[in-house]
Design an enzyme around this catalytic site. Structure first.
Site, PDB file in Angstrom:
ATOM      1  N   TYR A 298      42.759  24.363  36.894  1.00 30.91           N
ATOM      2  CA  TYR A 298      43.076  26.103  36.594  1.00 30.91           C
ATOM      3  C   TYR A 298      44.475  25.400  35.839  1.00 30.91           C
ATOM      4  O   TYR A 298      45.272  24.483  35.858  1.00 30.91           O
ATOM      5  CB  TYR A 298      44.303  25.974  37.597  1.00 30.91           C
ATOM      6  CG  TYR A 298      45.498  27.422  37.453  1.00 30.91           C
ATOM      7  CD1 TYR A 298      46.199  27.733  36.811  1.00 30.91           C
ATOM      8  CD2 TYR A 298      44.721  28.989  38.379  1.00 30.91           C
ATOM      9  CE1 TYR A 298      46.854  28.965  36.966  1.00 30.91           C
ATOM     10  CE2 TYR A 298      45.274  29.304  38.548  1.00 30.91           C
ATOM     11  CZ  TYR A 298      46.698  30.038  37.293  1.00 30.91           C
ATOM     12  OH  TYR A 298      46.733  31.201  37.039  1.00 30.91           O
ATOM     13  N   TYR A 348      42.096  34.153  31.402  1.00 29.24           N
ATOM     14  CA  TYR A 348      43.325  34.374  31.904  1.00 29.24           C
ATOM     15  C   TYR A 348      43.145  34.890  32.996  1.00 29.24           C
ATOM     16  O   TYR A 348      43.621  35.755  32.752  1.00 29.24           O
ATOM     17  CB  TYR A 348      44.864  33.364  31.492  1.00 29.24           C
ATOM     18  CG  TYR A 348      46.144  33.653  32.711  1.00 29.24           C
ATOM     19  CD1 TYR A 348      47.202  34.186  32.387  1.00 29.24           C
ATOM     20  CD2 TYR A 348      45.719  32.458  33.278  1.00 29.24           C
ATOM     21  CE1 TYR A 348      48.021  34.242  33.572  1.00 29.24           C
ATOM     22  CE2 TYR A 348      46.425  32.204  34.270  1.00 29.24           C
ATOM     23  CZ  TYR A 348      47.866  32.763  34.512  1.00 29.24           C
ATOM     24  OH  TYR A 348      48.542  32.220  35.244  1.00 29.24           O
TER      25      TYR A 348
END
Lengths: 394, 152
Positions: A298, A348
């Site tokens: 991430y 995202y």
């Protein structure tokens, strides 16, 4: 001697379906968050090859705003048997949501659980911290110690920690740039990526405006609208349903003592808070970091990704400069990373798109397919704890 | 020493701390003293305050005054305004300063935000009064100006 088997989540559950809406730039979604969630869940269930009505559980994270019973009714679910929101951590909880679903499956609470996230960004931009009101404005809690000095966003607080981490291990801007350039390069092969057709060069990266040093604009995740979903079931049912069940080899979550996003006074400072989660992940999986074929780590900010990569044992800190290079992080390199573009360049979606890409890699369906990919690591949002990680296998 | 404010228009202050765990720290700043928690078991020092020690998990915790000086632990020049009131203030310099025997505080470093600065450089405390709010913030200045002695 105990009569009971040791408890473990290893290989109890599997992912049988993935689904995602079109990914939009912030504010460009043509429908609302709820409709996007329905769309993503339908696609995941279709991908799983099961009827929608077989779903009996819902799991999410990051305080997803979708009302669970409304979603359950809109999907035509006959009876909801599991409803779970990972507690805290924002994107740090993405893998934990899958882990929570796997645990519920293993315990027999529900048979087919959808893990999802839906995001329509609205008018508040990222990096726009506290609200005004009284004069002077006031802020409470941990933020009271930092916001008066202009520290009020994840970008700033993670930049401070990244700077210290780079100091401790003698790392320069090159390793941050490598992570950003890798995501953008992989996105150029992925037509679903928001940054598809928008490549990034090192010069453009270096010239881009500073957000909070050492983060340039391109060190920071996008702001997007969209939704993504997965279907989780037991490994037994998965093997009946498909030739390529993606087994959840391990799922862990948590936080180490003495660290919190905005608390700069804890004993553990320059960390993404993964040391405990990563250790327990490999213990549960009974593998070591060198067994990982492809990693989705991430990126809220490249600095968080850097600390996360190292804390998952993918690279020793004193080798980071030579291992974390644009060439080595490519899908053809020694440490394939964020192979669909990640949070920086695909979308995202608070990390759920990373789990979807990990599944695609293990199915052999990635737009940047790693040869012989059998074990995939997914690390959830770094620094914002509780954090969580996943190991998936073919 | 006290100083004019770091920010010329931005002003954001901590909530009323009068009945909270943090009171001794904020009260201390009002008398230009830096107080941190100290663990009675492992002697680690910490701020912000907490009910248990963040290092060993035990307690109880007392309070100790530390000298009004420290070392740069990390820093960042902020360019992106995260609040409308900060738009006229960027770029500005934030730092985490290590005080006493290991507690850390966040503050600004007075002077040019692009001044030369390195992790490890010594700093001295500057108390920034905000009246009539009755709050004093803790700021910092590089010791000896930009030619601060560097100790790794």
């Amino acid at each position: 001697m105990s009569r009971f088997e040791p408890l473990t989540l290893r290989d109890k559950a599997a992912i049988i379906g993935i689904g995602e809406t079109t990914y939009y730039r912030r504010g460009r979604a043509p429908v609302g968050e709820f409709e996007l969630a329905l769309d993503a869940v339908q696609r995941a269930v279709d991908d799983a090859g099961i009827p929608l009505q077989r779903i009996d559980g819902l799991a999410s994270y990051s305080d997803d705003g979708t009302p669970p019973v409304r979603l359950s009714n809109a999907l035509g679910i006959a009876e909801l048997k599991y409803s779970n929101m990972f507690w805290g951590g924002g994107g740090g909880g993405v893998c934990g949501a899958v882990g929570n679903a796997a645990a519920a499956i293993a315990a027999g609470l529900a048979d087919y659980i959808v893990v999802f996230r839906s995001l329509v960004q609205g008018r508040v931009r990222f990096g726009a911290g506290s609200k005004a009101g009284t004069h002077p404005a006031r802020v409470g809690g941990q933020l009271g110690y930092v916001a008066p000095y202009g520290v009020m966003t994840p970008a700033q607080t993670i930049a401070l920690r990244t700077k210290r981490f780079m100091h401790d291990y003698g790392l320069g801007q090159d390793v941050l740039a490598a992570i950003a350039l890798t995501s953008y390069e992989h996105a150029q092969h992925n037509p679903r990526a928001v940054m598809y057709g928008h490549p990034l060069t090192r010069d453009q990266y270096d010239q881009s405006r500073w957000i909070a040093e050492p983060f340039h604009l391109f060190d920071c995740c996008q702001e997007n609208d969209g939704a993504a979903a997965l279907v989780v079931t037991s490994r037994e049912r998965a093997c009946d349903l498909t030739d390529s069940p993606i087994s959840i080899l391990a799922a862990t979550q948590g936080a180490i003592r003495g660290h919190d996003l905005f608390d700069h006074g804890g004993p553990n400072y320059a960390t993404a808070n993964f040391t405990g989660v990563a250790r327990r992940l490999y213990e549960m999986a009974e593998i070591s970091p060198s067994d990982v074929d492809v990693a989705q780590v991430y990126e809220n900010f490249t600095g968080g990704t850097l600390m996360s990569i190292i804390e998952h044992g993918l690279c020793a800190p004193d080798q980071a400069t030579s291992v974390l290079t644009p060439e080595n992080l490519l899908w053809t390199g020694g440490l394939p990373l964020n192979t669909s573009g990640g949070n920086l360049a695909e979308c995202y979606m608070h990390g759920l798109e990373l789990i979807i890409e990990a599944v695609r890699q293990l199915r052999g369906e990635s737009t940047c397919q790693v040869e012989d990919a059998h074990i995939a690591l997914v690390a959830g949002g770094p620094v914002a704890a509780p954090v969580s990680s996943l190991l998936l296998r073919t | 020493m006290t100083a004019a404010r770091y920010f010329s228009s931005f002003e954001l202050l901590p909530d009323d701390w009068a009945r909270t765990l943090d009171a001794p720290f904020w009260e201390g700043l009002r008398s230009q003293r830096i107080l941190v928690q100290r663990c009675s078991v492992c002697h680690a020092e910490q701020i912000p305050a907490e009910h248990r020690c963040k290092t060993c998990g035990l307690g109880p915790l007392g309070w100790r005054e530390v000298a009004p000086e420290g070392r740069i632990f990390t820093y960042s020049v902020v360019w992106h305004a995260s609040h409308p009131m900060l738009q006229s203030e960027v770029p500005y310099l934030v730092a985490v300063v290590e005080v006493g025997s290991g507690a850390r505080v966040v503050g600004n470093i007075l002077g040019d935000p692009r001044q030369e600065i390195e992790i490890g450089w010594p700093v001295e405390a500057v108390f920034e009064e905000h009246e009539p709010s009755g709050v004093t913030l803790l700021q910092w200045r590089l010791t000896g100006g930009s030619a601060g002695v560097r100790i790794e």
